[in-house]
Design a protein around this motif. Sequence first.
Motif, PDB file in Angstrom:
ATOM      1  N   ARG A 116      -7.735  -8.594  -4.435  1.00 28.50           N
ATOM      2  CA  ARG A 116      -7.749 -10.055  -4.382  1.00 28.50           C
ATOM      3  C   ARG A 116      -7.256 -10.611  -3.047  1.00 28.50           C
ATOM      4  NH1 ARG A 116      -5.945  -9.183  -9.862  1.00 28.50           N
ATOM      5  NH2 ARG A 116      -3.769  -9.439  -9.262  1.00 28.50           N
ATOM      6  N   LEU A 117      -6.878  -9.744  -2.127  1.00 32.93           N
ATOM      7  CA  LEU A 117      -6.350 -10.193  -0.848  1.00 32.93           C
ATOM      8  C   LEU A 117      -7.459 -10.388   0.179  1.00 32.93           C
ATOM      9  CD1 LEU A 117      -3.274  -7.790  -0.537  1.00 32.93           C
ATOM     10  CD2 LEU A 117      -3.312 -10.119  -1.450  1.00 32.93           C
ATOM     11  N   ALA A 118      -7.195 -11.248   1.147  1.00 37.77           N
ATOM     12  CA  ALA A 118      -8.111 -11.391   2.282  1.00 37.77           C
ATOM     13  C   ALA A 118      -8.109 -10.094   3.083  1.00 37.77           C
ATOM     14  CB  ALA A 118      -7.659 -12.557   3.165  1.00 37.77           C
ATOM     15  N   PRO A 119      -9.206  -9.782   3.778  1.00 40.66           N
ATOM     16  CA  PRO A 119      -9.295  -8.512   4.502  1.00 40.66           C
ATOM     17  C   PRO A 119      -8.140  -8.274   5.472  1.00 40.66           C
ATOM     18  CG  PRO A 119     -11.450  -9.532   4.379  1.00 40.66           C
ATOM     19  CD  PRO A 119     -10.480 -10.527   3.816  1.00 40.66           C
ATOM     20  N   THR A 120      -7.715  -9.296   6.204  1.00 42.59           N
ATOM     21  CA  THR A 120      -6.631  -9.107   7.156  1.00 42.59           C
ATOM     22  C   THR A 120      -5.320  -8.793   6.448  1.00 42.59           C
ATOM     23  OG1 THR A 120      -6.289 -11.508   7.166  1.00 42.59           O
ATOM     24  CG2 THR A 120      -7.639 -10.573   8.940  1.00 42.59           C
ATOM     25  N   GLN A 121      -5.110  -9.422   5.292  1.00 41.36           N
ATOM     26  CA  GLN A 121      -3.894  -9.149   4.543  1.00 41.36           C
ATOM     27  C   GLN A 121      -3.950  -7.765   3.898  1.00 41.36           C
ATOM     28  OE1 GLN A 121      -3.029 -12.013   1.484  1.00 41.36           O
ATOM     29  NE2 GLN A 121      -0.874 -11.415   1.313  1.00 41.36           N
ATOM     30  N   ALA A 122      -5.109  -7.396   3.385  1.00 43.64           N
ATOM     31  CA  ALA A 122      -5.263  -6.079   2.765  1.00 43.64           C
ATOM     32  C   ALA A 122      -5.039  -4.963   3.781  1.00 43.64           C
ATOM     33  CB  ALA A 122      -6.651  -5.957   2.143  1.00 43.64           C
ATOM     34  N   ALA A 123      -5.395  -5.212   5.050  1.00 42.81           N
ATOM     35  CA  ALA A 123      -5.206  -4.198   6.087  1.00 42.81           C
ATOM     36  C   ALA A 123      -3.742  -3.982   6.428  1.00 42.81           C
ATOM     37  CB  ALA A 123      -5.976  -4.590   7.342  1.00 42.81           C
ATOM     38  N   ALA A 124      -2.875  -4.903   6.015  1.00 43.22           N
ATOM     39  CA  ALA A 124      -1.448  -4.821   6.335  1.00 43.22           C
ATOM     40  C   ALA A 124      -0.622  -4.354   5.148  1.00 43.22           C
ATOM     41  CB  ALA A 124      -0.947  -6.180   6.812  1.00 43.22           C
ATOM     42  N   ILE A 125      -1.270  -3.701   4.199  1.00 43.24           N
ATOM     43  CA  ILE A 125      -0.562  -3.240   3.011  1.00 43.24           C
ATOM     44  C   ILE A 125      -0.985  -1.825   2.672  1.00 43.24           C
ATOM     45  CG2 ILE A 125      -2.296  -4.295   1.505  1.00 43.24           C
ATOM     46  CD1 ILE A 125      -0.117  -4.804  -0.543  1.00 43.24           C
ATOM     47  N   THR A 126      -0.040  -1.014   2.246  1.00 39.96           N
ATOM     48  CA  THR A 126      -0.331   0.345   1.808  1.00 39.96           C
ATOM     49  C   THR A 126       0.574   0.671   0.642  1.00 39.96           C
ATOM     50  OG1 THR A 126      -0.723   2.619   2.546  1.00 39.96           O
ATOM     51  CG2 THR A 126       1.290   1.542   3.345  1.00 39.96           C
ATOM     52  N   ALA A 127       0.484   1.907   0.141  1.00 44.76           N
ATOM     53  CA  ALA A 127       1.242   2.239  -1.064  1.00 44.76           C
ATOM     54  C   ALA A 127       1.514   3.723  -1.176  1.00 44.76           C
ATOM     55  CB  ALA A 127       0.471   1.778  -2.306  1.00 44.76           C
ATOM     56  N   VAL A 128       2.600   4.024  -1.866  1.00 38.11           N
ATOM     57  CA  VAL A 128       2.817   5.342  -2.461  1.00 38.11           C
ATOM     58  C   VAL A 128       2.698   5.112  -3.961  1.00 38.11           C
ATOM     59  CG1 VAL A 128       4.373   7.284  -2.796  1.00 38.11           C
ATOM     60  CG2 VAL A 128       4.382   6.049  -0.613  1.00 38.11           C
ATOM     61  N   TYR A 129       1.643   5.608  -4.559  1.00 42.58           N
ATOM     62  CA  TYR A 129       1.386   5.352  -5.969  1.00 42.58           C
ATOM     63  C   TYR A 129       2.479   5.956  -6.855  1.00 42.58           C
ATOM     64  CZ  TYR A 129      -3.416   4.281  -4.425  1.00 42.58           C
ATOM     65  OH  TYR A 129      -4.524   3.752  -3.814  1.00 42.58           O
ATOM     66  N   ALA A 130       2.593   5.429  -8.053  1.00 44.95           N
ATOM     67  CA  ALA A 130       3.621   5.896  -8.967  1.00 44.95           C
ATOM     68  C   ALA A 130       3.229   7.200  -9.672  1.00 44.95           C
ATOM     69  CB  ALA A 130       3.920   4.819 -10.013  1.00 44.95           C
ATOM     70  N   GLU A 131       1.917   7.415  -9.879  1.00 43.10           N
ATOM     71  CA  GLU A 131       1.500   8.559 -10.691  1.00 43.10           C
ATOM     72  C   GLU A 131       1.179   9.769  -9.826  1.00 43.10           C
ATOM     73  OE1 GLU A 131      -2.526   6.493  -9.966  1.00 43.10           O
ATOM     74  OE2 GLU A 131      -0.409   5.953 -10.109  1.00 43.10           O
ATOM     75  N   PRO A 132       1.131  10.955 -10.446  1.00 42.46           N
ATOM     76  CA  PRO A 132       0.885  12.177  -9.678  1.00 42.46           C
ATOM     77  C   PRO A 132      -0.507  12.210  -9.057  1.00 42.46           C
ATOM     78  CG  PRO A 132       1.732  12.677 -11.884  1.00 42.46           C
ATOM     79  CD  PRO A 132       1.373  11.228 -11.875  1.00 42.46           C
ATOM     80  N   ALA A 133      -0.631  13.024  -8.018  1.00 41.49           N
ATOM     81  CA  ALA A 133      -1.934  13.249  -7.394  1.00 41.49           C
ATOM     82  C   ALA A 133      -2.791  14.104  -8.313  1.00 41.49           C
ATOM     83  CB  ALA A 133      -1.763  13.943  -6.051  1.00 41.49           C
ATOM     84  N   PRO A 134      -4.030  13.684  -8.608  1.00 45.83           N
ATOM     85  CA  PRO A 134      -4.903  14.518  -9.447  1.00 45.83           C
ATOM     86  C   PRO A 134      -5.058  15.942  -8.922  1.00 45.83           C
ATOM     87  CG  PRO A 134      -5.830  12.323  -9.220  1.00 45.83           C
ATOM     88  CD  PRO A 134      -4.653  12.383  -8.289  1.00 45.83           C
ATOM     89  N   ALA A 135      -5.085  16.119  -7.621  1.00 45.64           N
ATOM     90  CA  ALA A 135      -5.236  17.469  -7.063  1.00 45.64           C
ATOM     91  C   ALA A 135      -4.052  18.356  -7.443  1.00 45.64           C
ATOM     92  CB  ALA A 135      -5.374  17.394  -5.546  1.00 45.64           C
ATOM     93  N   ASP A 136      -2.844  17.799  -7.446  1.00 44.72           N
ATOM     94  CA  ASP A 136      -1.668  18.575  -7.847  1.00 44.72           C
ATOM     95  C   ASP A 136      -1.704  18.875  -9.339  1.00 44.72           C
ATOM     96  OD1 ASP A 136      -0.608  18.607  -5.253  1.00 44.72           O
ATOM     97  OD2 ASP A 136       0.391  16.684  -5.547  1.00 44.72           O
ATOM     98  N   GLN A 137      -2.205  17.933 -10.138  1.00 46.86           N
ATOM     99  CA  GLN A 137      -2.321  18.157 -11.571  1.00 46.86           C
ATOM    100  C   GLN A 137      -3.318  19.278 -11.882  1.00 46.86           C
ATOM    101  OE1 GLN A 137       0.275  16.751 -12.599  1.00 46.86           O
ATOM    102  NE2 GLN A 137      -0.351  15.042 -13.893  1.00 46.86           N
TER     103      GLN A 137
END
Length: 320
Positions: A116-137
């Motif tokens: 829902r963010l504007a492209p410029t705002q979306a480019a300034a945000i990142t994350a470490v997700y809460a759930e495990p990586a599927p590859a590790d699972q």
Amino acid sequence: MRTSSLRRQGPKFAALTCSLLVALTANAAKPDPVHDYGFQIVAADDSAITRRIAEDLVKRLVPIFGKFRTELAQRRRTLYVAIGPSALRDVAARRCDCVVVSAFTSSQVYRAIAARLAPTQAAAITAVYAEPAPADQLRLAALLYRRPVRVAALLGADTAFLKPALAFDKVTVLDAGQGDNSGGNSGAKNGDDINDLLNRIAQTDVLLALPDAAIYNADNFRNILLSTYRHKQGVIGFSADMVKAGALGTTYSEVEDINTQVAEIAAAYVAGGQLPAPQFPRYFRTIVNEGVAKSLEVTVDDAARHFARRPPGATPAPPP
């Protein structure tokens, strides 16, 4: 971070204690502070776990932001760390010249907010997700069974983005229906639909559970466990609580594991000015339900029990 600005955000931005507020901006204690440079931790509650997260983050981020020269500092925007979904929504709604790292928010919620963010705002945000990586699972599943295993996954609208990666890893993927990001998913919201989907994957060895609220919710989860158990299938969950409730096993990340990764992202941003793409947890440990394993005739060895990726310099993880 000033207490007055915190209060303007409303009651969900409760103070983490006066001493913590002083520490939330990394350059606050410097004799010649650089304006608009540093970090701020944004939390939507004052619970014990949130305090633990914030206090640990402060210890990790202060040295990172404090060691760089003023000239470099002036070329960087303030970095916000949003703890949990509510804090992420509030930060995303702000009009600030900042960058954001989301932590302790699932991939599906993060993606719904970022979309829902504007492209410029979306480019300034990142994350470490809460759930495990599927590859590790998937690696954990291979370690538990000690042979090639047939894995299936049910994907709803909120987890459909994972389909290419899972298909590449030869996971049997079933579409659990179409819906929107608010949780409406016509293909997986009643028992009959879930049973049909589970019957279609009855010949696989493992069900890889992914955090889609339209599929794995209080109404469906017991039914899923009963069906997979009847088919002698193991469920690789996405949280330690799921394993305690009857899933076979999962990788999971503690507060310190996630915070280490957030600090690594912050250090890379300060040094180079770039944010990486959103990512799954890098550091993790494993929990296995030994009773379920015995019932499924899965012999668990130490390679599976101790499957982990620890932060550099971390001490070995205690048993869960």
